[in-house]
Scaffold this motif. Structure first.
Motif, mmCIF file in Angstrom:
data_model
loop_
_atom_site.group_PDB
_atom_site.id
_atom_site.type_symbol
_atom_site.label_atom_id
_atom_site.label_comp_id
_atom_site.label_asym_id
_atom_site.label_seq_id
_atom_site.Cartn_x
_atom_site.Cartn_y
_atom_site.Cartn_z
ATOM 1 N N PHE A 130 0.842 -1.204 0.000
ATOM 2 C CA PHE A 130 0.000 0.000 0.000
ATOM 3 C C PHE A 130 0.874 1.249 0.000
ATOM 4 O O PHE A 130 0.659 2.180 -0.789
ATOM 5 C CB PHE A 130 -0.917 -0.011 1.224
ATOM 6 N N THR A 131 1.865 1.281 0.885
ATOM 7 C CA THR A 131 2.755 2.442 0.975
ATOM 8 C C THR A 131 3.507 2.666 -0.322
ATOM 9 O O THR A 131 3.640 3.799 -0.807
ATOM 10 C CB THR A 131 3.743 2.251 2.131
ATOM 11 N N ILE A 132 4.018 1.590 -0.909
ATOM 12 C CA ILE A 132 4.792 1.707 -2.145
ATOM 13 C C ILE A 132 3.910 2.204 -3.288
ATOM 14 O O ILE A 132 4.341 3.008 -4.118
ATOM 15 C CB ILE A 132 5.447 0.355 -2.491
ATOM 16 N N THR A 133 2.679 1.736 -3.337
ATOM 17 C CA THR A 133 1.753 2.193 -4.383
ATOM 18 C C THR A 133 1.472 3.684 -4.242
ATOM 19 O O THR A 133 1.399 4.414 -5.240
ATOM 20 C CB THR A 133 0.442 1.389 -4.318
ATOM 21 N N VAL A 134 1.320 4.153 -3.007
ATOM 22 C CA VAL A 134 1.102 5.587 -2.773
ATOM 23 C C VAL A 134 2.311 6.383 -3.240
ATOM 24 O O VAL A 134 2.167 7.417 -3.926
ATOM 25 C CB VAL A 134 0.811 5.850 -1.286
ATOM 26 N N TRP A 135 3.503 5.921 -2.903
ATOM 27 C CA TRP A 135 4.711 6.632 -3.322
ATOM 28 C C TRP A 135 4.880 6.585 -4.842
ATOM 29 O O TRP A 135 5.405 7.529 -5.441
ATOM 30 C CB TRP A 135 5.944 6.041 -2.640
ATOM 31 N N ARG A 136 4.421 5.521 -5.461
ATOM 32 C CA ARG A 136 4.473 5.475 -6.928
ATOM 33 C C ARG A 136 3.601 6.581 -7.520
ATOM 34 O O ARG A 136 3.961 7.219 -8.523
ATOM 35 C CB ARG A 136 4.011 4.108 -7.436
ATOM 36 N N GLY A 137 2.446 6.814 -6.904
ATOM 37 C CA GLY A 137 1.604 7.913 -7.354
ATOM 38 C C GLY A 137 2.244 9.268 -7.105
ATOM 39 O O GLY A 137 2.109 10.193 -7.916
ATOM 40 N N ILE A 138 2.962 9.405 -5.983
ATOM 41 C CA ILE A 138 3.648 10.661 -5.684
ATOM 42 C C ILE A 138 4.687 10.976 -6.755
ATOM 43 O O ILE A 138 4.835 12.115 -7.195
ATOM 44 C CB ILE A 138 4.300 10.597 -4.288
ATOM 45 N N PHE A 139 5.400 9.933 -7.196
ATOM 46 C CA PHE A 139 6.452 10.116 -8.199
ATOM 47 C C PHE A 139 5.946 9.877 -9.619
ATOM 48 O O PHE A 139 6.724 9.544 -10.519
ATOM 49 C CB PHE A 139 7.627 9.184 -7.908
ATOM 50 N N SER A 140 4.662 10.048 -9.821
ATOM 51 C CA SER A 140 4.113 9.913 -11.163
ATOM 52 C C SER A 140 4.735 10.943 -12.091
ATOM 53 O O SER A 140 4.996 12.091 -11.712
ATOM 54 C CB SER A 140 2.592 10.099 -11.128
ATOM 55 N N SER A 141 4.985 10.521 -13.327
ATOM 56 C CA SER A 141 5.568 11.436 -14.317
ATOM 57 C C SER A 141 4.556 12.449 -14.844
ATOM 58 O O SER A 141 4.934 13.400 -15.534
ATOM 59 C CB SER A 141 6.141 10.628 -15.492
ATOM 60 N N ALA A 142 3.283 12.246 -14.507
ATOM 61 C CA ALA A 142 2.246 13.169 -14.976
ATOM 62 C C ALA A 142 2.312 14.487 -14.208
ATOM 63 O O ALA A 142 2.921 14.586 -13.140
ATOM 64 C CB ALA A 142 0.866 12.530 -14.821
ATOM 65 N N GLU A 143 1.657 15.485 -14.741
ATOM 66 C CA GLU A 143 1.676 16.812 -14.124
ATOM 67 C C GLU A 143 1.004 16.808 -12.754
ATOM 68 O O GLU A 143 1.358 17.600 -11.879
ATOM 69 C CB GLU A 143 0.974 17.827 -15.041
ATOM 70 N N PHE A 144 0.011 15.910 -12.559
ATOM 71 C CA PHE A 144 -0.715 15.906 -11.299
ATOM 72 C C PHE A 144 0.010 15.133 -10.205
ATOM 73 O O PHE A 144 -0.459 15.056 -9.068
ATOM 74 C CB PHE A 144 -2.120 15.313 -11.489
ATOM 75 N N GLY A 145 1.146 14.519 -10.507
ATOM 76 C CA GLY A 145 1.924 13.840 -9.478
ATOM 77 C C GLY A 145 2.377 14.828 -8.413
ATOM 78 O O GLY A 145 2.744 15.974 -8.717
ATOM 79 N N LEU A 146 2.334 14.409 -7.153
ATOM 80 C CA LEU A 146 2.644 15.333 -6.064
ATOM 81 C C LEU A 146 4.062 15.875 -6.186
ATOM 82 O O LEU A 146 4.295 17.076 -5.966
ATOM 83 C CB LEU A 146 2.469 14.626 -4.714
ATOM 84 N N ALA A 147 5.025 15.037 -6.537
ATOM 85 C CA ALA A 147 6.406 15.502 -6.675
ATOM 86 C C ALA A 147 6.520 16.566 -7.765
ATOM 87 O O ALA A 147 7.196 17.591 -7.586
ATOM 88 C CB ALA A 147 7.326 14.314 -6.990
#
Length: 321
Positions: free
Chosen positions: A144-161
């Motif tokens: 679960f944690t890793i999946t959330v971090w994958r979303g954070i580091f998404s290459s899309a513009e809406f990625g949190l990073a």
């Protein structure tokens, strides 16, 4: 003569060897469990590594006995080990794995010591609440944690990073499509997963540091940094080193982060050893080579831990009377 005396006399009359044989029976259940869950899988993996096992021959035959005897897989000697050690992908995964261990452990130690110093500081309020919040990542499923971090580091513009980078005036980053950006994302996620364990060990070690040593250093005119380098660090060195060895072993065996993020990509560039072995076994169905890779990884991590325990003198005093 009392009942206890009669029992003691009867025990003394039993030959020593017979008593030893009886005591061995007491450890048989533990030995059976150890063999079933630890020793047998390792020996079975070792056997597969010397065969050309694959789905078409390993499961050939009738009944479970055929699987235990490797089905129709043929003995090929050390051919799998030769194939692995001459594969450029192996050496790439080998180098990337050790680089990941070095960078992630350094990041985890630095982060954990910093957090531990904060939650044990005399001027910090709400330290109990902070310590409770620190261990939250330990209670969450890793996937679960890793999946959330994958979303954070998404290459899309809406990625949190990328949103944070945009707020700071920087352009977006293709986190999981660029080799070193993906490698950085691995490290950050690994640090998040492992820092609670490191903080707990470090906080416990900091609480045992003698205040008298700090007071003596203050009298000698030592500042905060000098006290940290010459009093605090030497006092917590052994516990932190022990925790670092354990978390380094976990980093060496890391599978979920690279696999969930981008399967060790881009183009197998960040393929850690465990991911490499998994791919050979379950993508290319080379069970023999996958077993050989796993055993090579076990050998390397075993030597690594032994050398660190020996050089760190963590086992000193274990055999003292």
């Amino acid at each position: 003569m009392s009942t206890a005396s009669r029992v003691a006399r009867r025990v003394e009359d039993v030959p020593f060897l017979e008593r030893e044989d009886a005591s061995l029976l007491l450890v048989l259940p533990g030995l059976f469990v150890f063999s079933a869950f630890m020793l047998f899988p390792i020996l079975y993996l070792l056997g597969i590594s010397f065969t050309n096992a694959e789905p078409s021959n390993l499961f050939a035959g009738d009944g479970a006995l055929s699987v235990l005897t490797f089905g129709e897989a043929a003995f090929v000697g050390v051919r799998n080990y030769v194939a692995v050690l001459t594969d450029p992908n192996f050496w790439n995964s080998f180098g990337v794995t050790w680089l990941f261990v070095a960078t992630s452990v350094t990041l985890k130690i630095t982060l954990s010591i910093g957090v531990a110093l904060i939650v044990t500081g005399d001027r910090v309020r709400g330290k109990r609440l902070m310590r409770s919040l620190i261990i939250i990542p330990m209670g969450l499923p890793a996937i679960f944690t890793i999946t959330v971090w994958r979303g954070i580091f998404s290459s899309a513009e809406f990625g949190l990073a990328n949103q944070l980078l945009g707020a700071l005036g920087f352009s977006s980053v293709s986190w999981l499509s660029d080799r070193w950006m993906a490698f950085l994302a691995y490290n950050v996620t690994e640090a998040w997963l492992a820092y609670p364990f490191m903080v707990i060990i470090t906080v416990s070690a900091l609480q045992d540091v003698s205040e008298e040593l700090h007071e003596a250093a203050k009298v000698d005119g030592a500042g905060y940094l000098a006290r940290f380098l010459h009093v605090t660090l030497p006092s917590i060195k052994r516990p932190v080193l022990f925790a670092s060895i354990l978390t380094a072993a976990a980093s060496f065996q890391q599978f979920l982060i690279p696999y969930v993020f981008n399967q060790g990509g881009p183009a197998r560039a960040n393929e850690l050893m465990v991911v490499y072995g998994y791919r050979e076994a379950f993508t290319y169905f080379q069970y023999g080579q996958g077993a050989a890779i796993s055993l090579v990884a076990v050998a390397f991590i075993g030597v690594f831990m032994w050398l660190n325990v020996k050089r760190g003198k963590l086992a000193d005093g274990v055999n003292d009377a």
